[in-house]
Design a protein around this motif. Structure first.
Motif, PDB file in Angstrom:
ATOM      1  N   CYS A  34     116.267 -19.473 -20.526  1.00  0.00           N
ATOM      2  CA  CYS A  34     117.136 -18.860 -22.085  1.00  0.00           C
ATOM      3  C   CYS A  34     116.435 -17.258 -21.912  1.00  0.00           C
ATOM      4  N   VAL A  35     117.362 -16.572 -22.916  1.00  0.00           N
ATOM      5  CA  VAL A  35     116.950 -15.449 -22.613  1.00  0.00           C
ATOM      6  C   VAL A  35     118.238 -15.095 -24.200  1.00  0.00           C
ATOM      7  N   ALA A  36     117.840 -14.045 -24.750  1.00  0.00           N
ATOM      8  CA  ALA A  36     118.886 -13.123 -25.887  1.00  0.00           C
ATOM      9  C   ALA A  36     120.596 -12.336 -24.988  1.00  0.00           C
ATOM     10  N   HIS A  37     121.517 -13.017 -25.428  1.00  0.00           N
ATOM     11  CA  HIS A  37     122.637 -13.720 -25.085  1.00  0.00           C
ATOM     12  C   HIS A  37     123.213 -12.911 -26.195  1.00  0.00           C
ATOM     13  N   ASN A  38     125.586 -13.236 -25.660  1.00  0.00           N
ATOM     14  CA  ASN A  38     125.738 -12.490 -26.899  1.00  0.00           C
ATOM     15  C   ASN A  38     126.365 -13.994 -28.582  1.00  0.00           C
ATOM     16  N   GLY A  39     126.533 -12.147 -29.612  1.00  0.00           N
ATOM     17  CA  GLY A  39     126.602 -12.705 -30.864  1.00  0.00           C
ATOM     18  C   GLY A  39     127.566 -11.766 -31.479  1.00  0.00           C
ATOM     19  N   SER A  40     127.099 -12.721 -32.995  1.00  0.00           N
ATOM     20  CA  SER A  40     128.363 -11.869 -33.981  1.00  0.00           C
ATOM     21  C   SER A  40     127.440 -12.195 -35.201  1.00  0.00           C
ATOM     22  N   LEU A  41     128.027 -11.009 -35.792  1.00  0.00           N
ATOM     23  CA  LEU A  41     127.781 -10.956 -37.596  1.00  0.00           C
ATOM     24  C   LEU A  41     128.254 -12.065 -38.049  1.00  0.00           C
ATOM     25  N   ILE A  42     127.561 -12.349 -39.327  1.00  0.00           N
ATOM     26  CA  ILE A  42     128.275 -13.155 -40.443  1.00  0.00           C
ATOM     27  C   ILE A  42     129.054 -12.330 -41.942  1.00  0.00           C
ATOM     28  N   PRO A  43     129.070 -11.963 -42.526  1.00  0.00           N
ATOM     29  CA  PRO A  43     130.122 -11.053 -42.924  1.00  0.00           C
ATOM     30  C   PRO A  43     129.573 -11.274 -44.096  1.00  0.00           C
ATOM     31  N   TYR A  89     130.616 -16.244 -35.394  1.00  0.00           N
ATOM     32  CA  TYR A  89     131.671 -16.857 -36.755  1.00  0.00           C
ATOM     33  C   TYR A  89     132.858 -16.323 -36.545  1.00  0.00           C
ATOM     34  N   TYR A  90     133.634 -17.422 -37.000  1.00  0.00           N
ATOM     35  CA  TYR A  90     135.095 -16.793 -36.883  1.00  0.00           C
ATOM     36  C   TYR A  90     135.982 -17.362 -38.338  1.00  0.00           C
ATOM     37  N   ASN A  91     136.320 -17.418 -39.722  1.00  0.00           N
ATOM     38  CA  ASN A  91     136.765 -17.576 -40.637  1.00  0.00           C
ATOM     39  C   ASN A  91     135.765 -19.630 -41.080  1.00  0.00           C
ATOM     40  N   GLY A  92     134.610 -19.172 -41.361  1.00  0.00           N
ATOM     41  CA  GLY A  92     134.423 -20.218 -42.217  1.00  0.00           C
ATOM     42  C   GLY A  92     133.291 -20.857 -40.632  1.00  0.00           C
ATOM     43  N   TYR A  93     133.593 -20.689 -39.429  1.00  0.00           N
ATOM     44  CA  TYR A  93     132.903 -21.944 -38.463  1.00  0.00           C
ATOM     45  C   TYR A  93     132.429 -20.629 -37.446  1.00  0.00           C
ATOM     46  N   ILE A  94     131.318 -22.035 -36.955  1.00  0.00           N
ATOM     47  CA  ILE A  94     130.548 -20.745 -35.733  1.00  0.00           C
ATOM     48  C   ILE A  94     131.412 -22.059 -34.789  1.00  0.00           C
ATOM     49  N   ARG A 139     123.008 -18.281 -48.363  1.00  0.00           N
ATOM     50  CA  ARG A 139     123.026 -16.318 -47.504  1.00  0.00           C
ATOM     51  C   ARG A 139     124.302 -16.805 -47.558  1.00  0.00           C
ATOM     52  N   THR A 140     124.527 -17.567 -46.324  1.00  0.00           N
ATOM     53  CA  THR A 140     126.028 -17.008 -45.400  1.00  0.00           C
ATOM     54  C   THR A 140     126.865 -18.046 -46.026  1.00  0.00           C
ATOM     55  N   ASP A 141     126.664 -18.498 -47.297  1.00  0.00           N
ATOM     56  CA  ASP A 141     128.303 -19.367 -47.999  1.00  0.00           C
ATOM     57  C   ASP A 141     129.503 -18.332 -48.497  1.00  0.00           C
ATOM     58  N   PRO A 142     128.996 -17.085 -48.573  1.00  0.00           N
ATOM     59  CA  PRO A 142     130.051 -15.744 -49.145  1.00  0.00           C
ATOM     60  C   PRO A 142     131.132 -15.478 -48.064  1.00  0.00           C
ATOM     61  N   ALA A 143     129.765 -16.115 -46.521  1.00  0.00           N
ATOM     62  CA  ALA A 143     131.206 -15.474 -45.595  1.00  0.00           C
ATOM     63  C   ALA A 143     132.528 -16.336 -45.173  1.00  0.00           C
ATOM     64  N   GLY A 144     132.521 -17.469 -46.112  1.00  0.00           N
ATOM     65  CA  GLY A 144     133.636 -18.158 -45.319  1.00  0.00           C
ATOM     66  C   GLY A 144     135.352 -17.897 -46.942  1.00  0.00           C
ATOM     67  N   ARG A 145     134.940 -16.512 -47.300  1.00  0.00           N
ATOM     68  CA  ARG A 145     135.431 -16.555 -47.687  1.00  0.00           C
ATOM     69  C   ARG A 145     136.786 -15.388 -47.111  1.00  0.00           C
ATOM     70  N   ILE A 146     135.684 -15.017 -46.701  1.00  0.00           N
ATOM     71  CA  ILE A 146     136.419 -13.414 -45.296  1.00  0.00           C
ATOM     72  C   ILE A 146     137.545 -14.231 -44.214  1.00  0.00           C
ATOM     73  N   GLN A 172     134.451  -4.953 -33.057  1.00  0.00           N
ATOM     74  CA  GLN A 172     133.883  -5.387 -34.144  1.00  0.00           C
ATOM     75  C   GLN A 172     135.175  -4.487 -35.599  1.00  0.00           C
ATOM     76  N   PRO A 173     135.213  -5.851 -36.087  1.00  0.00           N
ATOM     77  CA  PRO A 173     136.435  -5.171 -37.610  1.00  0.00           C
ATOM     78  C   PRO A 173     135.403  -4.746 -38.466  1.00  0.00           C
ATOM     79  N   ASP A 174     135.799  -4.119 -39.050  1.00  0.00           N
ATOM     80  CA  ASP A 174     135.691  -3.970 -40.887  1.00  0.00           C
ATOM     81  C   ASP A 174     136.007  -4.676 -41.038  1.00  0.00           C
ATOM     82  N   TYR A 175     134.645  -6.191 -41.752  1.00  0.00           N
ATOM     83  CA  TYR A 175     135.271  -7.045 -42.239  1.00  0.00           C
ATOM     84  C   TYR A 175     135.833  -7.644 -44.130  1.00  0.00           C
ATOM     85  N   PHE A 176     135.061  -5.901 -44.928  1.00  0.00           N
ATOM     86  CA  PHE A 176     135.570  -6.855 -46.008  1.00  0.00           C
ATOM     87  C   PHE A 176     136.414  -5.026 -46.336  1.00  0.00           C
ATOM     88  N   ASP A 177     137.382  -4.367 -45.120  1.00  0.00           N
ATOM     89  CA  ASP A 177     138.816  -3.868 -45.721  1.00  0.00           C
ATOM     90  C   ASP A 177     139.790  -4.417 -46.204  1.00  0.00           C
TER      91      ASP A 177
END
Length: 500
Positions: free
Chosen positions: A393-402, A455-460, A478-485, A495-500
């Motif tokens: 167990c140690v820190a590994h790969n992750g992504s933003l939740i937009p 996180y990709y299009n509403g799911y992990i 707190r995270t539900d708004p990301a489902g619209r991206i 990394q994309p510009d999630y809000f462009d």
């Protein structure tokens, strides 16, 4: 299991276990961390743990302080939708990439393509046998890129292992045409110095640039000579990928002598990896910015000229970081999260003996403007649940939740599971959701758990080293708004510009 705001209950027994794991902590301090698990082309070997450690693990399970063997637990705001076990590719599962309705899952034996049009019922579209660790994977348009960081007899998918000391051995980047997802075609191979542990795509119109991260040179390796203080840059013409070629090797750590100018590691900095290249790079193309996790150093650099990246700032943490592993920007590009892969990903470091500041994330604010920007340390984040001595167990790969106005991230922690956390306040990060399995074993330390969680299009989506492909649904105000991206493509290291 309900997510508790007070983790002391689960920590209490592990304070007793601190003494029996103290030797492990001392070893991790004294020995520089290796890279991510690299068992070559076979599974990682099991390792015995002490009798006291086995007793403590069994007692903690009995007391409900950690999940039982292979038991799944999660916070109330996460639902485990499905798991797809390994099939034709039995090797170590590695990284993930996404395009439209497809997920691409790396594996040390090749890669697998899933149709995730219905995330509850992913379907296998293709499984490609092409051995070579780590098989880090990215996609861009009709092209798929695959990293090879184990010495092979040649560049084909029929290659066999061969000593790295032989000049004819091959390591590097492979390129596939995925215009037909059910029948990927191997179209190009580019050998790179010291292989390709990971890679990062930098889109460039008619071309795709690939930043290849690799490290650990040795005078006995013909194709991996010291100093190796930079990255390989490959230029791939989209319409003629067979012409892909290395166009440069920018030096990121200039310095005198045979070892370049990176962190010297031990004995100067005990327990810190010597910098001999980079492990992973994340780019923000819209900002012409990149962050590099480079063994003993974290760097911020400009990619305005993608063939000639320019270092802006460089930081070290010779107290708590052993191996700078990966980087994630926040959306505003005024923060970077760096991960420390203490113990190389194969050790049990989520325990009381190791503590909350080692094997963790380091959160850095980016201050200033232009080429005068600086990385300023703010805090550490580590999952608040201790794991057994049999769990890597140690820190590994992750992504933003937009989510606009928030800095939220989902992250893999190997057998520590998947953590969703908030670093909007750089100085006070906190977990808001989690998912994990109990240990693979209560008697031996076996390498397993979530390699990537994105996180990709509403799911992990998570690629578990041993258990397969997991799909999670996060339901939280707190995270539900990301489902619209919705994105057409996601390579987390680009990394994309999630809000462009």
């Amino acid at each position: 299991m309900t997510l508790s705001n007070d983790p002391r209950t689960r920590r209490r027994r592990w304070k007793v276990a601190a003494a029996c794991t103290g030797l492990l902590a001392a070893l991790l301090t004294a020995v520089p961390a290796a890279a991510t698990p690299d068992p070559g082309d076979g599974p990682a070997a099991e390792r015995e743990v002490t009798r006291d450690a086995r007793t403590q693990a069994s007692a903690a399970i009995a007391a409900g302080e950690i999940p039982g063997q292979d038991e799944i637990v999660h916070s109330d705001n996460i639902q485990h939708l499905t798991n797809i076990p390994k099939d034709a590719l039995p090797g170590t599962n590695s990284d993930l990439a996404f395009q439209g309705r497809y997920a691409f899952a790396g594996n040390y034996d090749g890669f697998r393509i899933f149709d995730i049009g219905n995330p509850k019922v992913p379907k296998t579209v293709a499984q490609v046998l092409c051995p070579g660790s780590q098989n880090d994977v990215s996609v861009s348009g009709n092209l798929l890129f695959l990293s090879t960081d184990s010495s092979r007899s040649d560049s084909s998918c029929n290659s066999t292992t061969q000593p790295v000391t032989e000049k004819s051995s091959w390591e590097g980047m492979k390129v596939f045409d995925i215009s037909d997802k059910s029948n990927p075609k191997y179209v190009a191979a580019v050998e790179t110095a010291c292989g390709s542990h990971t890679h990062t795509l930098v889109p460039g119109g008619k071309n795709v640039y690939v930043y290849v991260s690799s490290y650990s040179p040795n005078a006995a390796y013909p194709d991996c000579q010291p100093p190796h203080d930079g990255i390989s840059v490959i230029k791939v013409p989209r319409n003629a990928p067979e012409k892909a070629a290395v166009v440069g090797f920018p030096v990121l750590f200039p310095g005198e002598g045979p070892d370049g100018g990176g962190n010297p590691g031990g004995p100067t900095n005990p327990g810190v990896s010597k910098t001999t290249g980079c492990h992973d790079i994340t780019v923000l193309p819209e900002k012409d910015l990149a962050a590099g996790a480079c063994m003993g150093d974290g760097i911020l650099f400009s990619i305005r000229d993608p063939e000639h990246p320019k270092v802006i700032d460089r930081v070290q943490d010779n107290v708590n970081f052993a191996f700078w592993h990966s980087a994630t920007f926040n959306q505003k590009a005024n923060k970077v999260v760096f991960t420390d892969e203490l113990g190389g990903g194969g050790a049990a470091t989520c325990d009381a003996a190791t503590g909350p500041t080692r094997g963790a994330d380091g959160i850095y604010d980016i201050t200033g403007k232009g080429d005068k920007r600086k990385l300023v340390f703010r805090s550490y984040y580590k999952i608040p649940r201790h794991q057994a001595a049999t769990e890597n167990c140690v820190a590994h790969n992750g992504s933003l939740i937009p989510v606009k106005g928030k800095d939220l991230m989902v992250q893999a922690w190997y057998q520590g599971g998947v953590s969703v956390w908030d670093f909007t306040d750089s100085a006070k990060p906190r977990e808001i959701a989690y998912f994990e399995r109990g240990p693979l074993s209560t008697t031996t330390l076996q390498t397993g758990g979530a390699w990537s969680a994105y996180y990709y299009n509403g799911y992990i989506y998570s690629n578990d080293i041993a258990k397969g492909f997991d799909v999670l649904k996060l339901s939280d105000r707190r995270t539900d708004p990301a489902g619209r991206i919705h994105l057409r493509e996601l390579n987390v290291q680009t990394q994309p510009d999630y809000f462009d």
